[in-house]
Design an enzyme around this catalytic site. Structure first.
Site, PDB file in Angstrom:
ATOM      1  N   GLY A   1       0.834  -1.182   0.000  1.00  0.00           N
ATOM      2  CA  GLY A   1       0.000   0.000   0.000  1.00  0.00           C
ATOM      3  C   GLY A   1       0.884   1.253   0.000  1.00  0.00           C
ATOM      4  O   GLY A   1       1.474   1.583  -1.020  1.00  0.00           O
TER       5      GLY A   1
ATOM      6  N   SER B   1       3.769  -1.879   9.934  1.00  0.00           N
ATOM      7  CA  SER B   1       4.697  -1.737   8.812  1.00  0.00           C
ATOM      8  C   SER B   1       4.066  -1.987   7.459  1.00  0.00           C
ATOM      9  O   SER B   1       2.967  -2.477   7.372  1.00  0.00           O
ATOM     10  CB  SER B   1       5.884  -2.664   8.993  1.00  0.00           C
ATOM     11  OG  SER B   1       6.924  -1.933   9.558  1.00  0.00           O
ATOM     12  N   TRP B   2       4.832  -1.662   6.381  1.00  0.00           N
ATOM     13  CA  TRP B   2       4.347  -1.934   5.030  1.00  0.00           C
ATOM     14  C   TRP B   2       5.510  -2.058   4.070  1.00  0.00           C
ATOM     15  O   TRP B   2       6.459  -1.276   4.117  1.00  0.00           O
ATOM     16  CB  TRP B   2       3.364  -0.849   4.550  1.00  0.00           C
ATOM     17  CG  TRP B   2       3.815   0.545   4.705  1.00  0.00           C
ATOM     18  CD1 TRP B   2       3.702   1.332   5.796  1.00  0.00           C
ATOM     19  CD2 TRP B   2       4.474   1.354   3.707  1.00  0.00           C
ATOM     20  NE1 TRP B   2       4.234   2.570   5.551  1.00  0.00           N
ATOM     21  CE2 TRP B   2       4.718   2.615   4.277  1.00  0.00           C
ATOM     22  CE3 TRP B   2       4.876   1.131   2.391  1.00  0.00           C
ATOM     23  CZ2 TRP B   2       5.328   3.644   3.588  1.00  0.00           C
ATOM     24  CZ3 TRP B   2       5.491   2.164   1.711  1.00  0.00           C
ATOM     25  CH2 TRP B   2       5.705   3.404   2.302  1.00  0.00           C
TER      26      TRP B   2
ATOM     27  N   ASP C   1       6.824  -4.141 -14.214  1.00  0.00           N
ATOM     28  CA  ASP C   1       6.134  -3.541 -13.078  1.00  0.00           C
ATOM     29  C   ASP C   1       5.899  -2.061 -13.383  1.00  0.00           C
ATOM     30  O   ASP C   1       6.844  -1.279 -13.480  1.00  0.00           O
ATOM     31  CB  ASP C   1       7.000  -3.709 -11.824  1.00  0.00           C
ATOM     32  CG  ASP C   1       6.293  -3.273 -10.549  1.00  0.00           C
ATOM     33  OD1 ASP C   1       5.391  -2.428 -10.632  1.00  0.00           O
ATOM     34  OD2 ASP C   1       6.677  -3.769  -9.474  1.00  0.00           O
TER      35      ASP C   1
ATOM     36  N   HIS D   1       3.689  -6.094 -11.358  1.00  0.00           N
ATOM     37  CA  HIS D   1       3.949  -5.747  -9.960  1.00  0.00           C
ATOM     38  C   HIS D   1       3.492  -6.797  -8.951  1.00  0.00           C
ATOM     39  O   HIS D   1       4.133  -6.985  -7.923  1.00  0.00           O
ATOM     40  CB  HIS D   1       3.261  -4.426  -9.634  1.00  0.00           C
ATOM     41  CG  HIS D   1       3.438  -3.998  -8.212  1.00  0.00           C
ATOM     42  ND1 HIS D   1       4.645  -3.529  -7.727  1.00  0.00           N
ATOM     43  CD2 HIS D   1       2.574  -3.986  -7.159  1.00  0.00           C
ATOM     44  CE1 HIS D   1       4.517  -3.238  -6.442  1.00  0.00           C
ATOM     45  NE2 HIS D   1       3.275  -3.501  -6.077  1.00  0.00           N
TER      46      HIS D   1
END
Length: 375
Positions: free
Chosen positions: A117, A167-168, A323, A351
């Site tokens: 995200g 987290s991400w 991607d 991606h």
């Protein structure tokens, strides 16, 4: 201590791992179905005859050939679905409570999955990249995302809040590792996103529109012409509007642009996620919040500038050649700055982690980490 750290960005989620309660609870309610991850590529099955032929053709050292042969024997298909043995909610600030779950082997090597995200949340399919008999698989929804509360909240939601509470993706895996290099023994990164201006400009200011003009037009046309000098800022104004209807429409336009560009071949199940009001609101508000604030990083090249701090960590970089969300230039820049990390370019992928070639390389990387831990 985190023994292994697995990161993915979808499109582009690390914190000192808190002590998680280990009491068993009833199975959590199922989240909305995730895009299918089935059908990973099988191993190549090369035998000794293959190695002899390769030696004649390449005149490569025997040690290198043995390594190539061992890699060909690594599992590359996704593991069967597994269910959590533990789940719950952790209060990480005066505002935020995050959802977490644990699956696999309770006594296994801990691996933390960092979702993308920012704002995408986790899904059951994320567990399938890991051997459930070997790994203790920890998933959690970042602040404001998925089942974490309050939903779509931007307060106390910055890169450094997340590093110390949630987290991400690959961005925060790098940020966390560079901040706490003694807490990480392995990293798997996919769809590299370094949160530089040229990456944001490529995707949100018209670059990727050259490849997906049909998907770009609804995203573009929602913004009046006199505000199109910066789409990120224009969307920020609407995603933080006091008018809930304006927020909802902006969120759908923002999310749909990303869902329509995340695969080499457009995935209609993934596109449907953009139509979900709850998902799109968190995804768009949180993602835009980070981008309008330049990731809360001190400089444009911060993550590349600090690679020396993590050079000793065993790492894998997996990147789809096509991607569009996180173009290969970023993975290539990271590879050049960090040649010690194993770099895998998937020639027929975009991606998404769910594309067959990407999923196969992610499973393979985790198998290599597993082999490293058992030596």
């Amino acid at each position: 201590m985190i023994r292994a750290l697995r990161a993915t960005s979808s499109p582009r989620t690390p914190t000192p791992t808190p002590t998680l309660p280990t009491s068993r609870r009833p199975r959590p309610p199922p989240p909305p179905p995730a895009p299918s991850t089935a059908g990973g590529r099988q191993g190549l099955g090369c035998h000794l005859r293959c190695r002899a032929t390769l030696a004649a053709a390449t005149n490569a050292p025997m040690g290198q050939l043995q390594q190539q042969h061992q890699e060909q024997q690594l599992r590359k298909d996704l593991y069967p679905q597994t269910e959590p043995y533990d789940f719950g909610f952790l209060k990480v600030s005066g505002v935020h409570t995050i959802y977490y779950e644990q699956s696999g082997n309770p006594q296994g090597h801990p691996v933390v999955f960092l979702h993308g995200g920012p704002g995408a949340g986790t899904s059951p399919g994320n567990r399938r990249f890991f051997d459930p008999e070997f790994f203790r698989i920890v998933l959690f929804d970042q602040r404001g995302a998925g089942r974490s509360t309050p939903h779509a909240c931007l307060e106390e939601n910055t890169t450094w809040d997340l590093v110390f509470g949630g987290s991400w993706g690959s961005t925060l895996a790098l940020a966390y590792s560079e901040s706490h290099p003694d807490k990480v023994t392995g990293i798997v990164l996919r769809g590299i996103f370094l949160l530089r201006k040229k990456e944001l400009d490529w995707f949100y200011e018209g670059g990727a529109a050259a490849i997906f003009p049909d998907a770009w037009e609804p995203f573009r046309d929602f913004i009046p012409e006199d505000e199109r000098n910066c789409f990120i800022a224009a969307y920020s104004k609407r995603l933080t509007s006091s008018d809930a209807d304006v927020q909802a429409e902006a969120a759908k336009r923002w999310t749909m642009w990303e869902m329509m560009t995340a695969h080499l071949i457009q995935n209609h199940e993934n596109i449907k996620r953009g139509e979900d009001d709850k998902f799109s609101l968190a995804f768009a508000r949180i993602e835009n919040h980070y981008f309008v604030n330049k990731g809360f990083l001190p400089s444009d090249s911060h993550l590349l500038d600090n690679v020396d701090k993590i050079r000793h960590i065993k790492a894998f970089i997996v990147q789809g050649r096509y991607d569009v969300c996180c173009p290969m230039m970023s993975a290539w820049d990271l590879h050049k700055a960090w040649p010690e990390a194993e770099f895998k370019m998937v020639p027929d992928a975009g991606h998404s982690a769910n594309e067959v070639g990407v999923a196969a390389e992610l499973v393979s990387a985790n198998e290599k980490l597993k082999s490293m831990f058992t030596k």
